[in-house]
Design a protein around this motif. Structure first.
Motif, PDB file in Angstrom:
ATOM      1  N   ARG A  11       0.842  -1.191   0.000  1.00 21.14           N
ATOM      2  CA  ARG A  11       0.000   0.000   0.000  1.00 21.14           C
ATOM      3  C   ARG A  11       0.879   1.242   0.000  1.00 21.14           C
ATOM      4  N   PRO A  12       0.481   2.282  -0.739  1.00 21.51           N
ATOM      5  CA  PRO A  12       1.267   3.514  -0.727  1.00 21.51           C
ATOM      6  C   PRO A  12       1.283   4.111   0.675  1.00 21.51           C
ATOM      7  N   ALA A  13       2.474   4.471   1.131  1.00 23.98           N
ATOM      8  CA  ALA A  13       2.611   4.985   2.494  1.00 23.98           C
ATOM      9  C   ALA A  13       2.588   6.506   2.481  1.00 23.98           C
ATOM     10  N   LEU A  14       2.142   7.087   3.611  1.00 24.95           N
ATOM     11  CA  LEU A  14       2.194   8.527   3.776  1.00 24.95           C
ATOM     12  C   LEU A  14       3.628   8.916   4.082  1.00 24.95           C
ATOM     13  N   ALA A  15       4.131   9.911   3.352  1.00 22.56           N
ATOM     14  CA  ALA A  15       5.504  10.362   3.529  1.00 22.56           C
ATOM     15  C   ALA A  15       5.570  11.440   4.602  1.00 22.56           C
ATOM     16  N   ASP A  16       6.684  11.505   5.311  1.00 20.16           N
ATOM     17  CA  ASP A  16       6.906  12.541   6.317  1.00 20.16           C
ATOM     18  C   ASP A  16       7.810  13.595   5.691  1.00 20.16           C
ATOM     19  N   ALA A  25       7.697  16.750  -4.418  1.00 20.61           N
ATOM     20  CA  ALA A  25       7.659  15.291  -4.366  1.00 20.61           C
ATOM     21  C   ALA A  25       7.107  14.639  -5.632  1.00 20.61           C
ATOM     22  N   GLY A  26       6.531  15.430  -6.530  1.00 25.15           N
ATOM     23  CA  GLY A  26       6.019  14.862  -7.772  1.00 25.15           C
ATOM     24  C   GLY A  26       4.506  14.705  -7.781  1.00 25.15           C
ATOM     25  N   ARG A  27       3.970  14.481  -8.983  1.00 22.11           N
ATOM     26  CA  ARG A  27       2.532  14.291  -9.208  1.00 22.11           C
ATOM     27  C   ARG A  27       1.726  15.444  -8.608  1.00 22.11           C
ATOM     28  N   LEU A  28       2.246  16.647  -8.729  1.00 22.70           N
ATOM     29  CA  LEU A  28       1.652  17.793  -8.035  1.00 22.70           C
ATOM     30  C   LEU A  28       0.268  18.134  -8.570  1.00 22.70           C
ATOM     31  N   PHE A 140     -14.681  10.312   3.717  1.00 25.46           N
ATOM     32  CA  PHE A 140     -14.063  10.240   2.393  1.00 25.46           C
ATOM     33  C   PHE A 140     -13.220  11.483   2.123  1.00 25.46           C
ATOM     34  N   ALA A 141     -13.737  12.659   2.492  1.00 20.53           N
ATOM     35  CA  ALA A 141     -13.008  13.908   2.278  1.00 20.53           C
ATOM     36  C   ALA A 141     -11.707  13.928   3.074  1.00 20.53           C
ATOM     37  N   THR A 142     -11.745  13.388   4.279  1.00 20.38           N
ATOM     38  CA  THR A 142     -10.536  13.317   5.100  1.00 20.38           C
ATOM     39  C   THR A 142      -9.469  12.465   4.422  1.00 20.38           C
ATOM     40  N   ALA A 143      -9.877  11.310   3.885  1.00 21.08           N
ATOM     41  CA  ALA A 143      -8.934  10.445   3.185  1.00 21.08           C
ATOM     42  C   ALA A 143      -8.369  11.137   1.943  1.00 21.08           C
ATOM     43  N   LEU A 144      -9.203  11.904   1.245  1.00 14.40           N
ATOM     44  CA  LEU A 144      -8.737  12.605   0.055  1.00 14.40           C
ATOM     45  C   LEU A 144      -7.663  13.627   0.383  1.00 14.40           C
ATOM     46  N   TYR A 145      -7.932  14.493   1.370  1.00 17.72           N
ATOM     47  CA  TYR A 145      -6.967  15.574   1.600  1.00 17.72           C
ATOM     48  C   TYR A 145      -5.708  15.061   2.296  1.00 17.72           C
ATOM     49  N   ILE A 146      -5.839  14.083   3.164  1.00 14.98           N
ATOM     50  CA  ILE A 146      -4.638  13.503   3.778  1.00 14.98           C
ATOM     51  C   ILE A 146      -3.823  12.743   2.729  1.00 14.98           C
ATOM     52  N   GLY A 147      -4.515  11.998   1.869  1.00 11.09           N
ATOM     53  CA  GLY A 147      -3.839  11.216   0.843  1.00 11.09           C
ATOM     54  C   GLY A 147      -3.121  12.048  -0.194  1.00 11.09           C
ATOM     55  N   ALA A 148      -3.483  13.323  -0.323  1.00 11.92           N
ATOM     56  CA  ALA A 148      -2.781  14.208  -1.252  1.00 11.92           C
ATOM     57  C   ALA A 148      -1.362  14.530  -0.781  1.00 11.92           C
ATOM     58  N   ALA A 213      -6.726   3.768  -0.790  1.00 14.00           N
ATOM     59  CA  ALA A 213      -7.061   4.053  -2.190  1.00 14.00           C
ATOM     60  C   ALA A 213      -6.819   5.517  -2.550  1.00 14.00           C
ATOM     61  N   CYS A 214      -6.881   6.416  -1.552  1.00 15.74           N
ATOM     62  CA  CYS A 214      -6.756   7.850  -1.813  1.00 15.74           C
ATOM     63  C   CYS A 214      -5.337   8.376  -1.664  1.00 15.74           C
ATOM     64  N   THR A 215      -4.446   7.579  -1.104  1.00 16.97           N
ATOM     65  CA  THR A 215      -3.075   8.037  -0.902  1.00 16.97           C
ATOM     66  C   THR A 215      -2.328   8.012  -2.224  1.00 16.97           C
ATOM     67  N   VAL A 216      -1.830   9.173  -2.633  1.00 16.75           N
ATOM     68  CA  VAL A 216      -1.102   9.285  -3.888  1.00 16.75           C
ATOM     69  C   VAL A 216       0.309   8.728  -3.675  1.00 16.75           C
ATOM     70  N   ARG A 217       0.660   7.733  -4.470  1.00 19.04           N
ATOM     71  CA  ARG A 217       2.011   7.154  -4.361  1.00 19.04           C
ATOM     72  C   ARG A 217       3.025   8.143  -4.945  1.00 19.04           C
ATOM     73  N   LEU A 218       3.988   8.541  -4.131  1.00 19.41           N
ATOM     74  CA  LEU A 218       5.008   9.478  -4.570  1.00 19.41           C
ATOM     75  C   LEU A 218       6.190   8.726  -5.152  1.00 19.41           C
ATOM     76  N   PRO A 219       6.870   9.346  -6.142  1.00 18.65           N
ATOM     77  CA  PRO A 219       8.042   8.684  -6.719  1.00 18.65           C
ATOM     78  C   PRO A 219       9.108   8.433  -5.668  1.00 18.65           C
ATOM     79  N   ASP A 220       9.807   7.326  -5.776  1.00 14.70           N
ATOM     80  CA  ASP A 220      10.891   6.999  -4.860  1.00 14.70           C
ATOM     81  C   ASP A 220      12.055   7.949  -5.133  1.00 14.70           C
ATOM     82  N   PRO A 221      12.491   8.753  -4.121  1.00 15.17           N
ATOM     83  CA  PRO A 221      13.574   9.702  -4.358  1.00 15.17           C
ATOM     84  C   PRO A 221      14.883   9.047  -4.736  1.00 15.17           C
ATOM     85  N   LEU A 222      15.039   7.737  -4.499  1.00 11.88           N
ATOM     86  CA  LEU A 222      16.279   7.045  -4.819  1.00 11.88           C
ATOM     87  C   LEU A 222      16.318   6.566  -6.263  1.00 11.88           C
ATOM     88  N   GLN A 223      15.148   6.640  -6.915  1.00  9.85           N
ATOM     89  CA  GLN A 223      15.105   6.152  -8.298  1.00  9.85           C
ATOM     90  C   GLN A 223      15.516   7.249  -9.283  1.00  9.85           C
TER      91      GLN A 223
END
Length: 223
Positions: A11-16, A25-28, A140-148, A213-223
């Motif tokens: 699952r896509p993780a929330l980044a700190d 971080a990408g996909r802006l 649902f709205a909470t998941a959307l804005y946190i997942g952004a 499902a709402c968490t946007v997967r960010l590109p891996d900074p090491l890639q």
């Protein structure tokens, strides 16, 4: 015999991330759209619960009490209290992001717009529908804005900041904060009801249900 089972993708993780890193971080484009859709939906959900008139979310009990004593609309009270809470971030050394400031502004405007469009229905079944719809939409709205992944809201950041600075359980700190604002809101004449209890019980599980499902997967900074 080797297993032929296909491993499930992680699952896509929330980044700190800090405020600048969040923007880099990408996909802006996708994340900005999701952030503002989520914040507008959050404000709409607040308005639905108000028009249901069967109890408000804990912080909105405080907002509804505040507007009995100062010349503000409910949405304006949300904005004022959001920036008041942000002042408490300073000693906690929390850093606001774009999503934090947007949360403080957009939710209140969307709430006032919803209240302007909707009247309180007389039929109890319609009021129950507004209450339940508001709670579900808020989850649902909470998941959307946190997942952004563009920054926590003012109230969420207060909670995490207290835990980071003083320790303790997120659940205990959140409960303590929400009990406090409900008590203060009631003393000011705010609205408490069955919707407040249902919100407290349902909002966490609902947000958690949709967050993967709402968490946007960010590109891996090491890639």
């Amino acid at each position: 015999m080797r297993s032929t089972a296909v491993p499930r993708p992680a699952r896509p993780a929330l980044a700190d991330l800090g405020p600048v890193a969040q923007l880099r971080a990408g996909r802006l484009g996708r994340r900005l759209l999701q952030l503002y859709v989520g914040l507008v939906a959050y404000g709409i959900s607040l308005g639905l619960m108000v028009r249901g008139d069967l109890g408000l979310a804990p912080w909105d009990v405080l907002h509804s009490g505040l507007i009995r004593h100062v010349p503000l609309t409910l949405g304006q009270a949300v904005v004022v209290m959001s920036f008041a809470v942000l002042l408490l971030w300073i000693p906690l050394r929390e850093q606001p992001g774009l999503g934090t400031i947007s949360n403080a502004l957009v939710v209140g405007v969307a709430a006032d717009g919803t209240l302007w469009l909707l009247d309180r229905p007389d039929a109890l079944v319609l009021r129950v529908a507004l209450m339940v719809g508001g709670i579900v939409l808020c989850g649902f709205a909470t998941a959307l804005y946190i997942g952004a992944q563009l920054g926590r809201g003012p109230r969420d950041g207060l909670m995490t900041g207290v835990v980071r600075r003083f320790g303790g359980s997120l659940r205990v700190v959140r409960t303590g904060l929400e009990v406090t604002v409900v008590v203060v809101g009631l003393l000011l004449g705010g609205t408490l009801g069955v919707g407040t209890v249902l919100y407290a019980l349902a909002i966490g599980p609902l947000a958690q249900l949709w967050l993967p499902a709402c968490t946007v997967r960010l590109p891996d900074p090491l890639q």
